[in-house]
Design a protein around this motif. Structure first.
Motif, mmCIF file in Angstrom:
data_model
loop_
_atom_site.group_PDB
_atom_site.id
_atom_site.type_symbol
_atom_site.label_atom_id
_atom_site.label_comp_id
_atom_site.label_asym_id
_atom_site.label_seq_id
_atom_site.Cartn_x
_atom_site.Cartn_y
_atom_site.Cartn_z
ATOM 1 N N LEU A 33 0.855 -1.182 0.000
ATOM 2 C CA LEU A 33 0.000 0.000 0.000
ATOM 3 C C LEU A 33 0.890 1.230 0.000
ATOM 4 C CD1 LEU A 33 -2.795 1.401 0.306
ATOM 5 C CD2 LEU A 33 -2.482 1.233 2.780
ATOM 6 N N VAL A 34 0.733 2.083 -0.991
ATOM 7 C CA VAL A 34 1.576 3.269 -1.137
ATOM 8 C C VAL A 34 0.780 4.507 -0.760
ATOM 9 C CG1 VAL A 34 2.893 4.699 -2.744
ATOM 10 C CG2 VAL A 34 2.938 2.212 -2.971
ATOM 11 N N MET A 35 1.303 5.272 0.182
ATOM 12 C CA MET A 35 0.709 6.554 0.535
ATOM 13 C C MET A 35 1.236 7.602 -0.441
ATOM 14 S SD MET A 35 -0.987 5.471 3.115
ATOM 15 C CE MET A 35 -1.611 7.001 3.807
ATOM 16 N N GLN A 36 0.341 8.416 -0.964
ATOM 17 C CA GLN A 36 0.745 9.349 -2.010
ATOM 18 C C GLN A 36 1.819 10.333 -1.543
ATOM 19 O OE1 GLN A 36 0.022 8.916 -5.046
ATOM 20 N NE2 GLN A 36 -0.623 10.732 -6.171
ATOM 21 N N GLU A 37 1.751 10.746 -0.283
ATOM 22 C CA GLU A 37 2.723 11.729 0.183
ATOM 23 C C GLU A 37 4.129 11.153 0.328
ATOM 24 O OE1 GLU A 37 0.624 10.463 4.153
ATOM 25 O OE2 GLU A 37 0.052 10.781 2.051
ATOM 26 N N LEU A 38 4.226 9.813 0.312
ATOM 27 C CA LEU A 38 5.530 9.162 0.414
ATOM 28 C C LEU A 38 6.039 8.651 -0.932
ATOM 29 C CD1 LEU A 38 4.920 7.061 3.663
ATOM 30 C CD2 LEU A 38 5.912 9.350 3.462
ATOM 31 N N LEU A 39 5.203 8.754 -1.964
ATOM 32 C CA LEU A 39 5.539 8.151 -3.247
ATOM 33 C C LEU A 39 6.772 8.780 -3.886
ATOM 34 C CD1 LEU A 39 3.351 6.897 -6.051
ATOM 35 C CD2 LEU A 39 4.901 8.742 -6.627
ATOM 36 N N VAL A 40 6.855 10.103 -3.877
ATOM 37 C CA VAL A 40 7.911 10.787 -4.613
ATOM 38 C C VAL A 40 9.296 10.376 -4.111
ATOM 39 C CG1 VAL A 40 8.897 13.022 -5.227
ATOM 40 C CG2 VAL A 40 6.412 12.744 -5.127
ATOM 41 N N ASP A 41 9.504 10.479 -2.807
ATOM 42 C CA ASP A 41 10.816 10.124 -2.259
ATOM 43 C C ASP A 41 11.155 8.663 -2.522
ATOM 44 O OD1 ASP A 41 11.253 12.679 -1.339
ATOM 45 O OD2 ASP A 41 10.484 12.274 0.679
#
Length: 390
Positions: A33-41
Motif C-alpha cells: 500500500l503506497v501513501m501518495q505523500e511518500l511516493l515521490v521520495d
C-alpha cells in the motif's frame, strides 16, 4: 475503503426476465500500500535519480491527481532481484512479463474467489469466463491460467480481452451481458487484473509524460458474476444491465498511445484527452438514455458509475453535464483510494455506488444510471443500468 461485503444487500426490485444482472462483486490487491505523500521520495530513491526538477514536477502531479493511496505489485524485493528494471534503456520485457503474468493471475484468482463467495453458489455453476488485462501477454492467455487457478470446469467457455486499457472493465461487462442473455441459465465470471510493473521506468527529462502515470496509476483486480433470471432466495441482483453500446472516435488513435517495447509498455496520454471526452460524452449518454426515454433532464435523478481516468476527465464531465458533485462521488472515492487501476477500477466504483445507495435506500431517485469508461481508440464504453439495491 469501501463496502467490504455487499452480501447483506436485499433487492427491493424484480429483475426483468431475460436481462443480465450483476449478482456479486469482488476485489483483490497486492500487499504494498503506497501513501501518495511518500511516493515521490520512494520512487526517486528506488530509481537512483536525484533530478530536482523532475522531483518537483512529480510532487505537483501527485497533488493534482487527488490520489491518496494505491496498491502496487512493485516492491524492494522485486527491485533487488531485477535491478535492471530501474535502469534506463535495458531490454527487460521478458523480466516484466514474468513478474506481471504471475501477479495478475494471483490477484484475479483472489478477486474471483471473493466474488464467488459473495455470490453464494458453487463454483461449478460458473459456465463462462471473461478475462480482461492490459498488463500481461502470453500464449495460452491469462484466461486459461485463471480458470486453472480457480478450479473451473474444463468445459467453461472463455473469452480473453487484452489491451483495452481503461475501458476494458466495461467492455468485459458488455461481453458478459451478451453471453448471459444469449445462453439461458449461464453464469459468467468477469475478472480483470492489472499491474503497473509492465510500464515501470526511471524518471527521464525526455519522457516527462511518464510522471503522470507514476502519480496516477495503481494495481489490483476486480471480479463480477453476471447472469439473467436470478434464482430467488439465493441470488441477489445488484445492477440490471439494460443496454450496452460501444463507440470509437475516428482519427483519435494517438490520443492514448501505448506500445510494447523491449523496455516494457510505454504509454502516452495526450493533453487533449479530457476535452475530447467532454465534447462527445453528452451525445454518447443520450444514445443510451434514449432507449428508455430518459433525457438530460434526468441527469440529476440518475446514478453515475464513471471510470475515473483522472480528475480532469471527471471535472469536465461534471461541468458539461451540470451534474451535482455527489453524482461522481463514487468515482472520485475510487480514484482517491486506489488510483486509476485501469480496467479494474469500474468494480471499485460500482462497490461505492452500492455503499452510497444503501445510505439512501428510501429515496426513489438513482434507480437508473450509467456505467461509463473511456479507453484507447478513443473508445467509449457505456451501459444503461438499473440499481437493484435502492
Amino acid at each position: 475503503m469501501g463496502s467490504e461485503d455487499v452480501s447483506h444487500v436485499r433487492s427491493q426490485k424484480l429483475a426483468t426476465p431475460g436481462k443480465a444482472t450483476i449478482l456479486a462483486l469482488g476485489k483483490a490487491f497486492p500487499q504494498q500500500l503506497v501513501m501518495q505523500e511518500l511516493l515521490v521520495d520512494g520512487y526517486f530513491k528506488n530509481t537512483n535519480c536525484d533530478d530536482p526538477e523532475l522531483k518537483q514536477k512529480l510532487s505537483h502531479l501527485c497533488k493534482t491527481t487527488t490520489v491518496k493511496t494505491r496498491y502496487v505489485v512493485m516492491s524492494n524485493e522485486i527491485l533487488k532481484k531485477y535491478p535492471e528494471l530501474a535502469l534506463e534503456g535495458l531490454p527487460t520485457v521478458k523480466q516484466r512479463l514474468d513478474i506481471c503474468n504471475d501477479a495478475v493471475t494471483q490477484m484475479a484468482v483472489e478477486a474471483g474467489l471473493a466474488c464467488i463467495k459473495k455470490w453464494g453458489r458453487p463454483i461449478s455453476n460458473i459456465t463462462h469466463l471473461v478475462y480482461v488485462s492490459s498488463s500481461e501477454a502470453r500464449l495460452p492467455g491469462g484466461d486459461l491460467y485463471l480458470a486453472r487457478g480457480l478450479g473451473l470446469s474444463p468445459e467453461t467457455q472463455r473469452v480473453l480481452l487484452y489491451f483495452s486499457g481503461c475501458s476494458g472493465g466495461v467492455a468485459g461487462l458488455r461481453v458478459a451481458k451478451d453471453i448471459a442473455e444469449n445462453h439461458p441459465g449461464s453464469r459468467v465470471l468477469l475478472a480483470t487484473a492489472e499491474t503497473t510493473i509492465i510500464g515501470f521506468k526511471p524518471p527521464s527529462a525526455k519522457r516527462p509524460y511518464d510522471l503522470v502515470g507514476v502519480a496516477l496509476f495503481g494495481d489490483g483486480a476486480g471480479a463480477m458474476i453476471i447472469g439473467s433470471n436470478p434464482v430467488s432466495g439465493i441470488e441477489k441482483p445488484l445492477f440490471e444491465l439494460h443496454t450496452a453500446i460501444q463507440n470509437f472516435l475516428p482519427d483519435t488513435e494517438r490520443i492514448i498511445d501505448g506500445r510494447l517495447t523491449e523496455e516494457g509498455i510505454s504509454f502516452k496520454l495526450d493533453r487533449e484527452l479530457p476535452r475530447i471526452i467532454e465534447d462527445h460524452v453528452e451525445g454518447f449518454c443520450g444514445k443510451l438514455m434514449g432507449t428508455v426515454g430518459l433525457t438530460d433532464k434526468d441527469y440529476k435523478r440518475m446514478f453515475w458509475a464513471v471510470h475515473p481516468g483522472g480528475p480532469a476527465i471527471l471535472d469536465r464531465m461534471e461541468k458539461r453535464l451540470e451534474l451535482l458533485p455527489e453524482k461522481l462521488r463514487a468515482s472520485r472515492r475510487a480514484l482517491m483510494d486506489y488510483g486509476n487501476a485501469s480496467s479494474n477500477t469500474i468494480v471499485y466504483v460500482l462497490d461505492y455506488v452500492i455503499e452510497e445507495s444503501l445510505k439512501k435506500k428510501t429515496e426513489e431517485d438513482n434507480e437508473w444510471g450509467l456505467i461509463l469508461a473511456f479507453g484507447p481508440g478513443i473508445t467509449f464504453e457505456g451501459i444503461l443500468a438499473r440499481n437493484m439495491t435502492v
